[in-house]
Design a protein around this motif. Structure first.
Motif, PDB file in Angstrom:
ATOM      1  N   SER A   1      18.435   3.505   2.280  1.00 25.05           N
ATOM      2  CA  SER A   1      17.693   4.335   0.219  1.00 25.05           C
ATOM      3  C   SER A   1      17.524   3.508   0.841  1.00 25.05           C
ATOM      4  O   SER A   1      15.984   3.288  -0.178  1.00 25.05           O
ATOM      5  CB  SER A   1      19.411   4.602   0.335  1.00 25.05           C
ATOM      6  N   ALA A   2      17.576   2.211  -0.166  1.00 35.12           N
ATOM      7  CA  ALA A   2      17.010   1.315  -0.473  1.00 35.12           C
ATOM      8  C   ALA A   2      15.776   0.472  -0.814  1.00 35.12           C
ATOM      9  O   ALA A   2      14.664   0.705  -1.294  1.00 35.12           O
ATOM     10  CB  ALA A   2      18.412  -0.091  -1.645  1.00 35.12           C
ATOM     11  N   LEU A   3      16.010   0.560   0.965  1.00 33.28           N
ATOM     12  CA  LEU A   3      13.942   0.639   1.745  1.00 33.28           C
ATOM     13  C   LEU A   3      13.184   1.212   2.043  1.00 33.28           C
ATOM     14  O   LEU A   3      11.952   1.441   1.434  1.00 33.28           O
ATOM     15  CB  LEU A   3      14.950   0.333   3.104  1.00 33.28           C
ATOM     16  N   THR A   4      13.767   2.547   1.810  1.00 35.51           N
ATOM     17  CA  THR A   4      13.243   3.496   1.979  1.00 35.51           C
ATOM     18  C   THR A   4      12.101   3.438   0.149  1.00 35.51           C
ATOM     19  O   THR A   4      10.906   3.808   0.584  1.00 35.51           O
ATOM     20  CB  THR A   4      13.930   5.524   2.234  1.00 35.51           C
ATOM     21  N   GLN A   5      13.240   3.533  -0.288  1.00 36.40           N
ATOM     22  CA  GLN A   5      12.711   3.665  -1.448  1.00 36.40           C
ATOM     23  C   GLN A   5      11.536   2.608  -2.287  1.00 36.40           C
ATOM     24  O   GLN A   5      10.516   3.246  -2.255  1.00 36.40           O
ATOM     25  CB  GLN A   5      13.896   3.727  -2.352  1.00 36.40           C
ATOM     26  N   ILE A   6      12.146   1.370  -1.638  1.00 38.19           N
ATOM     27  CA  ILE A   6      10.921   0.440  -2.035  1.00 38.19           C
ATOM     28  C   ILE A   6       9.743   0.569  -0.969  1.00 38.19           C
ATOM     29  O   ILE A   6       8.679   0.479  -1.463  1.00 38.19           O
ATOM     30  CB  ILE A   6      10.989  -1.462  -1.229  1.00 38.19           C
ATOM     31  N   MET A   7       9.709   1.290   0.440  1.00 35.22           N
ATOM     32  CA  MET A   7       8.638   1.255   1.146  1.00 35.22           C
ATOM     33  C   MET A   7       7.953   2.419   0.957  1.00 35.22           C
ATOM     34  O   MET A   7       6.139   2.737   0.567  1.00 35.22           O
ATOM     35  CB  MET A   7       8.419   1.169   2.522  1.00 35.22           C
ATOM     36  N   ALA A   8       8.554   3.786   0.151  1.00 34.85           N
ATOM     37  CA  ALA A   8       7.698   4.923  -0.681  1.00 34.85           C
ATOM     38  C   ALA A   8       6.334   4.157  -1.519  1.00 34.85           C
ATOM     39  O   ALA A   8       5.992   4.958  -1.632  1.00 34.85           O
ATOM     40  CB  ALA A   8       8.432   5.198  -0.922  1.00 34.85           C
ATOM     41  N   ALA A   9       7.000   3.276  -2.332  1.00 31.85           N
ATOM     42  CA  ALA A   9       5.343   3.070  -3.125  1.00 31.85           C
ATOM     43  C   ALA A   9       4.725   2.706  -2.496  1.00 31.85           C
ATOM     44  O   ALA A   9       3.731   2.236  -3.173  1.00 31.85           O
ATOM     45  CB  ALA A   9       6.732   1.612  -4.082  1.00 31.85           C
ATOM     46  N   GLY A  10       4.940   2.198  -0.963  1.00 31.03           N
ATOM     47  CA  GLY A  10       3.353   1.318  -0.761  1.00 31.03           C
ATOM     48  C   GLY A  10       2.538   2.593   0.402  1.00 31.03           C
ATOM     49  O   GLY A  10       1.600   2.085   1.263  1.00 31.03           O
ATOM     50  N   HIS A  11       2.869   4.275   0.007  1.00 29.80           N
ATOM     51  CA  HIS A  11       2.130   5.249   0.266  1.00 29.80           C
ATOM     52  C   HIS A  11       0.618   5.395  -0.070  1.00 29.80           C
ATOM     53  O   HIS A  11      -0.137   5.752   0.849  1.00 29.80           O
ATOM     54  CB  HIS A  11       3.022   6.300   0.148  1.00 29.80           C
ATOM     55  N   ALA A  12       0.196   4.907  -1.041  1.00 29.00           N
ATOM     56  CA  ALA A  12      -1.076   4.792  -1.534  1.00 29.00           C
ATOM     57  C   ALA A  12      -2.025   4.709  -0.414  1.00 29.00           C
ATOM     58  O   ALA A  12      -3.328   4.740  -0.002  1.00 29.00           O
ATOM     59  CB  ALA A  12      -0.961   4.137  -3.189  1.00 29.00           C
ATOM     60  N   SER A  13      -2.036   3.197   0.217  1.00 32.08           N
ATOM     61  CA  SER A  13      -3.032   2.233   0.595  1.00 32.08           C
ATOM     62  C   SER A  13      -2.408   1.263   1.665  1.00 32.08           C
ATOM     63  O   SER A  13      -1.024   1.316   1.587  1.00 32.08           O
ATOM     64  CB  SER A  13      -3.452   1.818  -0.340  1.00 32.08           C
ATOM     65  N   ALA A  14      -3.051   0.765   2.537  1.00 34.13           N
ATOM     66  CA  ALA A  14      -3.052  -0.069   3.587  1.00 34.13           C
ATOM     67  C   ALA A  14      -2.470  -1.772   2.178  1.00 34.13           C
ATOM     68  O   ALA A  14      -0.705  -2.575   2.907  1.00 34.13           O
ATOM     69  CB  ALA A  14      -3.665  -0.437   4.104  1.00 34.13           C
ATOM     70  N   ALA A  15      -2.840  -1.623   1.461  1.00 29.85           N
ATOM     71  CA  ALA A  15      -2.954  -2.903   0.787  1.00 29.85           C
ATOM     72  C   ALA A  15      -1.455  -2.863  -0.246  1.00 29.85           C
ATOM     73  O   ALA A  15      -0.394  -3.443  -0.183  1.00 29.85           O
ATOM     74  CB  ALA A  15      -3.616  -3.101  -0.491  1.00 29.85           C
ATOM     75  N   ALA A  16      -1.269  -1.702  -0.791  1.00 27.71           N
ATOM     76  CA  ALA A  16       0.706  -1.444  -1.608  1.00 27.71           C
ATOM     77  C   ALA A  16       1.203  -0.738  -0.473  1.00 27.71           C
ATOM     78  O   ALA A  16       1.891  -1.285  -0.832  1.00 27.71           O
ATOM     79  CB  ALA A  16      -0.088   0.301  -1.770  1.00 27.71           C
ATOM     80  N   GLU A  17       0.982  -0.777   0.762  1.00 24.49           N
ATOM     81  CA  GLU A  17       1.769  -0.862   1.839  1.00 24.49           C
ATOM     82  C   GLU A  17       2.480  -2.646   2.676  1.00 24.49           C
ATOM     83  O   GLU A  17       3.581  -2.555   2.085  1.00 24.49           O
ATOM     84  CB  GLU A  17       1.505  -0.367   3.378  1.00 24.49           C
ATOM     85  N   ARG A  18       1.862  -3.410   2.205  1.00 26.04           N
ATOM     86  CA  ARG A  18       2.086  -4.928   2.319  1.00 26.04           C
ATOM     87  C   ARG A  18       2.477  -5.713   1.599  1.00 26.04           C
ATOM     88  O   ARG A  18       3.511  -5.310   1.310  1.00 26.04           O
ATOM     89  CB  ARG A  18       0.452  -5.389   2.701  1.00 26.04           C
ATOM     90  N   ALA A  19       2.155  -4.600  -0.200  1.00 17.36           N
ATOM     91  CA  ALA A  19       3.210  -4.985  -1.207  1.00 17.36           C
ATOM     92  C   ALA A  19       4.266  -4.913  -1.034  1.00 17.36           C
ATOM     93  O   ALA A  19       4.951  -5.087  -1.315  1.00 17.36           O
ATOM     94  CB  ALA A  19       2.651  -4.667  -2.481  1.00 17.36           C
ATOM     95  N   ALA A  20       4.684  -3.555  -0.689  1.00 19.33           N
ATOM     96  CA  ALA A  20       5.922  -2.682  -0.462  1.00 19.33           C
ATOM     97  C   ALA A  20       6.681  -3.713   0.118  1.00 19.33           C
ATOM     98  O   ALA A  20       7.906  -3.999   0.411  1.00 19.33           O
ATOM     99  CB  ALA A  20       5.627  -1.314  -0.152  1.00 19.33           C
ATOM    100  N   VAL A  21       5.820  -4.616   1.498  1.00 27.53           N
ATOM    101  CA  VAL A  21       6.400  -4.754   2.690  1.00 27.53           C
ATOM    102  C   VAL A  21       7.138  -6.481   1.795  1.00 27.53           C
ATOM    103  O   VAL A  21       8.411  -6.691   2.429  1.00 27.53           O
ATOM    104  CB  VAL A  21       6.088  -5.589   3.714  1.00 27.53           C
ATOM    105  N   GLN A  22       6.423  -6.732   1.128  1.00 29.23           N
ATOM    106  CA  GLN A  22       6.916  -8.076   0.144  1.00 29.23           C
ATOM    107  C   GLN A  22       7.890  -7.856  -0.490  1.00 29.23           C
ATOM    108  O   GLN A  22       8.899  -8.331   0.222  1.00 29.23           O
ATOM    109  CB  GLN A  22       5.777  -9.049  -0.760  1.00 29.23           C
TER     110      GLN A  22
END
Length: 212
Positions: A75-96
């Motif tokens: 659940s925690a990781l899903t929530q973290i990664m959901a914040a990166g759905h706007a763009s590829a750059a946002a997804e990389r920030a979520a990965v961090q």
């Protein structure tokens, strides 16, 4: 060091063989390339599954701990990664942030909450630290799990990357990699140069190979 590593690999291989004889099988492994699979076979550990991963530390995976993902972890990781759905750059920030989550999740368990940036044998504190092989395995494993959970929209997990050029005094180093789907650009996710709870380096492989 070489003899110790050989003994560890032999012990790991024996353990896997005994488990196989006993009918104990690992959880279904995730699909991976030969280069990624070699991260696990070279130290005789099972690759990650959707439910668990082996966490390596102590330099070249001489120490190991199993991370069994709980419902809360997912659940925690899903929530973290959901914040990166706007763009590829946002997804990389979520990965961090997901890698920071991993650091926080496992640090108190295995003692790497005491770890330092760019740790190697000269610190004489292997039991609290990762070398770059450990961070490459651990980060790649985490990324594979996130991929298996369908949490990536813009990236897929790529093969680990190596750099090292003695002619320009560049020391050997390894890192996990993400590949951007649209552009096929490769991005490193490199935890080793950063201390506990610091975000991993995320940059293009092209830039990363020029750094020391």
């Amino acid at each position: 060091m070489r003899n110790a590593g050989t003994r560890i690999r032999l012990a790991g291989a024996i353990a896997l063989f005994v488990m196989a004889l006993a009918g104990i099988q690992p959880a279904k492994a995730l699909e991976m390339s030969p280069a990624i699979a070699a991260l696990y076979t070279t130290v005789s550990i099972y690759p990650p599954s959707a439910k668990s991963m082996t966490v390596c530390y102590g330099f070249v995976c001489r120490r190991r701990e199993i991370l069994d993902f709980t419902a809360g972890d997912r659940s925690a990781l899903t929530q973290i990664m959901a914040a990166g759905h706007a763009s590829a750059a946002a997804e990389r920030a979520a990965v961090q942030k997901a890698v920071i989550w991993f650091d926080r999740r496992m640090g108190p368990v295995i003692g790497t909450n005491k770890r330092v940036a760019k740790a190697d044998f000269r610190y004489f504190d292997d039991k609290h630290n990762f070398d770059c092989w450990d961070t490459t395995r651990n980060t790649t494993s985490l990324l594979l799990v996130l991929q298996e959970w369908h949490l990536f929209k813009y990236h897929v997990v790529g093969d680990p990357h190596y750099r090292g050029n003695t002619l320009v005094l560049q020391t050997p180093h390894n890192t996990a990699v993400l590949v951007e789907r649209a552009t096929r650009m490769q991005w490193v996710v490199d935890l080793w140069p950063r201390g506990y709870l610091q975000p991993p380096d995320v940059m293009t492989v092209e830039r990363w190979v020029t750094e020391d």
